[in-house]
Write an enzyme that holds these catalytic residues in place. Structure first.
Site, PDB file in Angstrom:
ATOM      1  CG  HIS A 101      -7.714  -0.911   2.632  1.00  0.00           C
ATOM      2  ND1 HIS A 101      -8.267  -1.555   3.717  1.00  0.00           N
ATOM      3  CD2 HIS A 101      -6.731  -1.717   2.194  1.00  0.00           C
ATOM      4  CE1 HIS A 101      -7.621  -2.685   3.922  1.00  0.00           C
ATOM      5  NE2 HIS A 101      -6.686  -2.827   3.010  1.00  0.00           N
ATOM      6  CG  HIS A 131      -1.984  -1.099   1.156  1.00  0.00           C
ATOM      7  ND1 HIS A 131      -2.522  -1.592  -0.004  1.00  0.00           N
ATOM      8  CD2 HIS A 131      -2.573  -1.814   2.167  1.00  0.00           C
ATOM      9  CE1 HIS A 131      -3.402  -2.535   0.277  1.00  0.00           C
ATOM     10  NE2 HIS A 131      -3.446  -2.706   1.576  1.00  0.00           N
ATOM     11  CD  GLU A 186      -7.726  -3.809  -0.548  1.00  0.00           C
ATOM     12  OE1 GLU A 186      -6.618  -3.293  -0.743  1.00  0.00           O
ATOM     13  OE2 GLU A 186      -7.868  -4.846   0.121  1.00  0.00           O
TER      14      GLU A 186
HETATM   15  C1  GLA Z   1      -4.872  -5.471   2.388  1.00  0.00           C
HETATM   16  C2  GLA Z   1      -3.972  -6.621   2.407  1.00  0.00           C
HETATM   17  C3  GLA Z   1      -4.095  -7.347   3.713  1.00  0.00           C
HETATM   18  C4  GLA Z   1      -3.873  -6.430   4.873  1.00  0.00           C
HETATM   19  C5  GLA Z   1      -4.804  -5.273   4.781  1.00  0.00           C
HETATM   20  C6  GLA Z   1      -4.556  -4.276   5.861  1.00  0.00           C
HETATM   21  O1  GLA Z   1      -6.176  -5.818   2.222  1.00  0.00           O
HETATM   22  O2  GLA Z   1      -4.183  -7.506   1.331  1.00  0.00           O
HETATM   23  O3  GLA Z   1      -3.141  -8.375   3.769  1.00  0.00           O
HETATM   24  O4  GLA Z   1      -2.558  -5.947   4.871  1.00  0.00           O
HETATM   25  O5  GLA Z   1      -4.653  -4.643   3.533  1.00  0.00           O
HETATM   26  O6  GLA Z   1      -4.446  -4.852   7.118  1.00  0.00           O
END
Ligand code: GLA
Length: 380
Positions: A202, A128, A341
């Protein structure tokens, strides 16, 4: 009654509801970051009382109140009542994630023959956007509009070299609430040098209301017939695309999120401590279409998600571990929310087969995500 008077009274009757129908948009301070930057929170309300609050820290959806089948509103997104909660815990609640949403293996990629190294924030990988992703930046509020479709536009300029990414990237995030209960998020980005981009949102959803407990009984449909499996718990794709048929990953027909989540025949589920996987929706960017539909049978709330991106990461809130206190003193535990997402496939810059994340000067990057809220009257 004279025609003119009749016309006048009809006109009055027509204009009053029209005026009452207009959506509202207001802005206020939500506090300050440790380095003194003011964070704004914008409230968008439509004529049905649906209310979205978007804060400039992370261009994040802080809350969203939508009705159940009896018209009762609940806030269906996890988060905090105060800015401090978001500053203290990086959980990506409601956040805009980037410059590259999801993972880049070893934080390395090559673009136009040149190698780049990104900031690493999840073991050996970059997740991210790295140690300081767009979810941790204070965005500039450019425009707040009331009217039939209340909206807010925020901007962030990520400098050349930010977290290791090349090129100055200018991103605009627009949230628009329509009167038919759709929340549309449009991400647009431009660059001054070739770079890579993958932006997504997210938000952690719980259609029964945040803090109401598990989402395992909420039904989910994802129209993807393959996933991109990962090699281990670090969640980097192997590069394969594996059909979902006959696996717990088959959500082509709606099923409760929890129905197959304890099916240990899939090593993939163990890697992620639950669902944390990219679904293959298409092999390239296409016109926005339905990428997921979720429903809470108790409240009747239904959410349909549209995007044109080829991938969808579905994460079942596996790392919510009961250690943080969210809104209204609610403790969030594993499986208390789901995240959807729409994005490019994870680690696309290292898998030419997955497509391309490249953005060049003169091009416009877009990810338009629509969340439409409705009611299922047939359930219960
Ligand atoms: C995304 C990732 C997960 C986790 C979340 C935040 O969805 O795929 O593995 O890191 O973000 O906790």
């Amino acid at each position: 009654m004279k025609p003119a008077v009749l016309f006048g009274s009809i006109f009055a009757a027509m204009t009053m509801p029209l005026a009452a129908m207009a959506g509202q948009a207001t802005s206020a301070s939500f506090g300050h970051t440790a380095d003194g930057q003011d964070v704004q929170i914008v409230t968008l309300t439509n004529s049905h009382g649906v209310r979205a609050r978007v804060m400039s820290y992370g261009a994040s959806l802080q809350s969203l109140w939508v009705p159940d089948r009896n018209g009762k509103l609940a806030d269906v997104v996890l988060g905090y009542d105060t800015l401090q909660g978001y500053l203290d815990h990086r959980q990506y609640f409601g956040a805009t994630v980037g410059r590259y949403a999801n993972r880049i293996a070893h934080g390395k990629f090559t673009l136009d023959g040149k190698s780049y190294r990104l900031s690493l924030n999840e073991g050996p990988n970059s997740l991210h956007g790295g140690a300081k992703g767009f979810d941790m930046r204070v965005w500039k509020v450019l425009d707040v509009k009331a009217g039939a479709q209340p909206s807010v536009t925020m901007e962030y300029v990520s400098t050349d070299g930010d977290q290791g990414y090349p090129g100055t990237l200018t991103i605009k995030a627009n949230y628009t609430l329509s009167d038919d209960n759709q929340l549309k998020i449009s991400y647009l980005a431009t660059t001054d040098k070739p770079t890579i981009v993958n932006l997504s949102n997210h938000t952690y959803w719980n259609l029964a209301g945040e803090g109401s407990g598990t989402v395992m009984d909420q039904a989910l449909m994802i129209p993807g017939d393959a996933i991109t499996p990962v090699s281990d718990a670090a969640a980097i794709p192997t590069g394969q695309m594996v059909p979902v048929a006959g696996t717990p990953y088959d959500f082509r027909m709606a099923k409760p999120i929890g129905r197959d989540i304890r099916d240990g025949s899939s090593q993939q589920l163990l890697f992620g401590h639950g669902y944390d996987m990219n679904w293959v929706l298409s092999r390239k960017e296409i016109e926005p279409h339905v990428v997921a539909r979720a429903e809470d049978p108790q409240s009747g709330r239904v959410m349909t998600v549209w995007s044109g991106k080829p991938g969808l990461q579905f994460y079942s809130g596996n790392f919510l571990d009961g250690t943080t206190v969210g809104k209204d003193h609610h403790v969030y535990r594993q499986g208390d929310a789901f995240v959807l997402e729409p994005q490019l496939f994870p680690d696309t810059p290292n898998h030419p087969d997955f497509g391309s994340a490249r953005l060049a000067p003169g091009q416009i990057y877009r990810n338009v995500i629509v969340y439409r809220f409705g009611i299922d009257h047939t359930g219960k």
